[in-house]
Design an enzyme around this catalytic site. Structure first.
Site, PDB file in Angstrom:
ATOM      1  CG  MET A 126       8.679  23.345  -1.454  1.00  0.00           C
ATOM      2  SD  MET A 126       7.691  24.428  -2.332  1.00  0.00           S
ATOM      3  CE  MET A 126       6.532  25.168  -1.035  1.00  0.00           C
ATOM      4  CE1 TYR A 137      12.484  31.635   3.188  1.00  0.00           C
ATOM      5  CE2 TYR A 137      12.521  29.287   2.935  1.00  0.00           C
ATOM      6  CZ  TYR A 137      12.284  30.521   2.237  1.00  0.00           C
ATOM      7  OH  TYR A 137      11.868  30.571   0.799  1.00  0.00           O
ATOM      8  CE  LYS A 173      -0.077  -0.189   5.069  1.00  0.00           C
ATOM      9  NZ  LYS A 173      -0.998  -0.794   6.309  1.00  0.00           N
ATOM     10  NE  ARG A 227      -6.430   1.198  11.479  1.00  0.00           N
ATOM     11  CZ  ARG A 227      -5.080   0.833  11.002  1.00  0.00           C
ATOM     12  NH1 ARG A 227      -4.243   1.448  11.074  1.00  0.00           N
ATOM     13  NH2 ARG A 227      -4.763  -0.361  10.642  1.00  0.00           N
TER      14      ARG A 227
HETATM   15  C1  LIG Z   1      -0.035  -1.628   6.942  1.00  0.00           C
HETATM   16  C2  LIG Z   1      -0.737  -2.920   7.214  1.00  0.00           C
HETATM   17  C3  LIG Z   1      -0.010  -4.172   7.525  1.00  0.00           C
HETATM   18  C4  LIG Z   1       1.514  -4.076   7.517  1.00  0.00           C
HETATM   19  O1  LIG Z   1       2.027  -3.484   8.837  1.00  0.00           O
HETATM   20  P1  LIG Z   1       3.643  -3.514   8.945  1.00  0.00           P
HETATM   21  O2  LIG Z   1       3.870  -3.003  10.285  1.00  0.00           O
HETATM   22  O3  LIG Z   1       4.088  -2.548   7.993  1.00  0.00           O
HETATM   23  O4  LIG Z   1       4.220  -4.912   8.783  1.00  0.00           O
HETATM   24  C5  LIG Z   1      -0.510  -5.091   7.940  1.00  0.00           C
HETATM   25  N1  LIG Z   1      -1.969  -5.507   7.908  1.00  0.00           N
HETATM   26  C6  LIG Z   1      -2.834  -4.224   7.622  1.00  0.00           C
HETATM   27  C7  LIG Z   1      -4.304  -4.325   7.987  1.00  0.00           C
HETATM   28  C8  LIG Z   1      -2.151  -2.744   7.654  1.00  0.00           C
HETATM   29  O5  LIG Z   1      -2.942  -1.843   7.207  1.00  0.00           O
END
Ligand SMILES: *Cc1c(COP(=O)(O)O)cnc(C)c1O
Length: 367
Positions: free
Chosen positions: A304, A257, A34, A128
């Protein structure tokens, strides 16, 4: 064209990390890709993971999954942040498994009558994603229009060995699996472990582990689990940039800056051609770059597109030279972990926020 900055991604490191993680868990491995593969490049890492023995790919968004399929990924793909109103028909047509965390999403998928492949996401204590308050009602629904491939949950504190909440979540997961079994549903693919749980112990591996950060060679938590090196992981990303300019300045020169830094002696400063638009955290304090076998600290505020480093009065670095922003640390350079510490953040955020202006180059690291 020569770039002014690049993220070099070593696919051999990805392959090595996959082997290590597969050996550690002893079960199937889902490479979590992801968020543009944590900044490493979605399609390239997806294809490389498949080639290197990953059994599944995991993403948050449906469009990430579709991009992987469109580019030729053949192994199963699970997308877990697919909200009601999403194009579940497209998911089915692209042979993408989707996570279901609400009755609303389940109803939309069932209504298609396509026997769509789903993974039931349950909330075992992170509060969550996943079923929680709707669980009892969910168990009364008609499952005949879907194929329940999996059930899964996610740990909130997997990077804290011995933490009681991990045990609570594991027990809750087992009891929700039993709830499903009681209505005749036994998903073949049960999964709970992320990278930290996979590296920490074996009690929660079930049928599949979902590894993200460790795939990229980074530790889920340096303090509690040790760094990449001690875990045998190989950081895949090396971030490099060019010195746009090197200049000799006297003591008392205000830099950047707000003039938040003033040189204390005559020195040579290097202007690095990367900034917060590229993902260099503006808050970073105490990180810097590596050149000619030495570290040079950031001086003044990150801008930036650029930041300034103090190369020291003796430096022979020149305008146009390449510097290492972070790497695996083997030669003394800063690591993503160092940048995380310097930014009050975590290595996950450091690599993931490297911006789209920085080309990803799939090649070995250079020194
Ligand atoms: C991002 C995620 C993972 C991977 O987590 P890591 O700590 O990067 O191994 C696994 N399961 C879900 C549902 C996630 O959102």
């Amino acid at each position: 064209m020569e770039h002014r900055a690049e993220a070099r991604i070593d696919l051999a490191a990805i392959a090595s990390n996959i082997s290590l993680l597969k050996a550690a868990s002893g079960v199937d491995l889902m490479a979590v890709v992801k968020a543009d593969a944590y900044g490493h490049g979605l399609v390239e890492i997806g294809l490389a993971s498949e080639k290197s023995g990953a059994d599944w790919l995991g993403v948050a968004l449906l469009e990430e999954a579709i991009a992987l399929r469109t580019h030729g990924v053949r192994i199963p793909i699970l997308a877990w942040l697919v909200s009601p109103g999403s194009d579940f028909r497209a998911a089915h047509n692209h042979d993408i498994d989707v996570a279901v965390a609400s009755i609303a999403a389940f109803s939309e998928i069932s209504a298609l009558k396509t026997k769509a492949r789903i993974h039931i996401e349950v909330d075992t204590g992170m509060t969550r994603g996943g079923f929680l308050d709707e669980w009892d009602e969910f168990l009364t629904l008609d499952f005949s229009q879907v194929e329940v491939v999996g059930i899964f949950s996610h740990f909130a504190r997997a990077d804290e060995p011995g933490e009681k909440q991990n045990e609570v979540q594991l027990l809750r997961f087992q009891s929700m699996i039993a709830d499903l079994a009681a209505i005749g549903i036994n998903p073949p693919v049960k999964h709970l472990s992320n990278s930290a749980a996979t590296l920490r112990d074996h009690e929660a591996v079930f049928d599949l582990v979902r590894t993200g950060i460790a795939l990229y060679g980074l530790s889920p938590d340096v303090k509690t689990l040790g760094d990449s090196k001690s875990l045998g992981l190989k950081p895949a990303m090396q971030l490099r940039a060019k010195l746009h300019l090197v200049k000799k300045v006297p003591a008392g020169s205000p830099v950047g800056y707000g003039a938040t830094a003033i040189t204390s002696a005559q020195t040579r400063l290097g202007v690095v051609a990367m900034g917060y638009a590229d993902g260099i955290p503006r808050v970073a304090q105490g990180a810097g770059i590596f050149i000619d076998g030495k570290r040079a600290p950031i001086i003044g505020r990150v801008s930036m597109d650029q930041f300034v480093v103090d190369l020291g009065p003796e430096s022979t670095a020149d305008s146009g030279d390449w510097v290492i922003v972070f790497g695996d640390g083997a030669h003394g350079e800063f690591t993503a972990d160092d940048w995380a510490t310097a930014s009050l953040s975590i290595n996950y955020e450091i690599v993931t926020r490297i911006g789209p202006r920085v080309p990803r180059i799939y090649a070995p690291h250079v020194y």
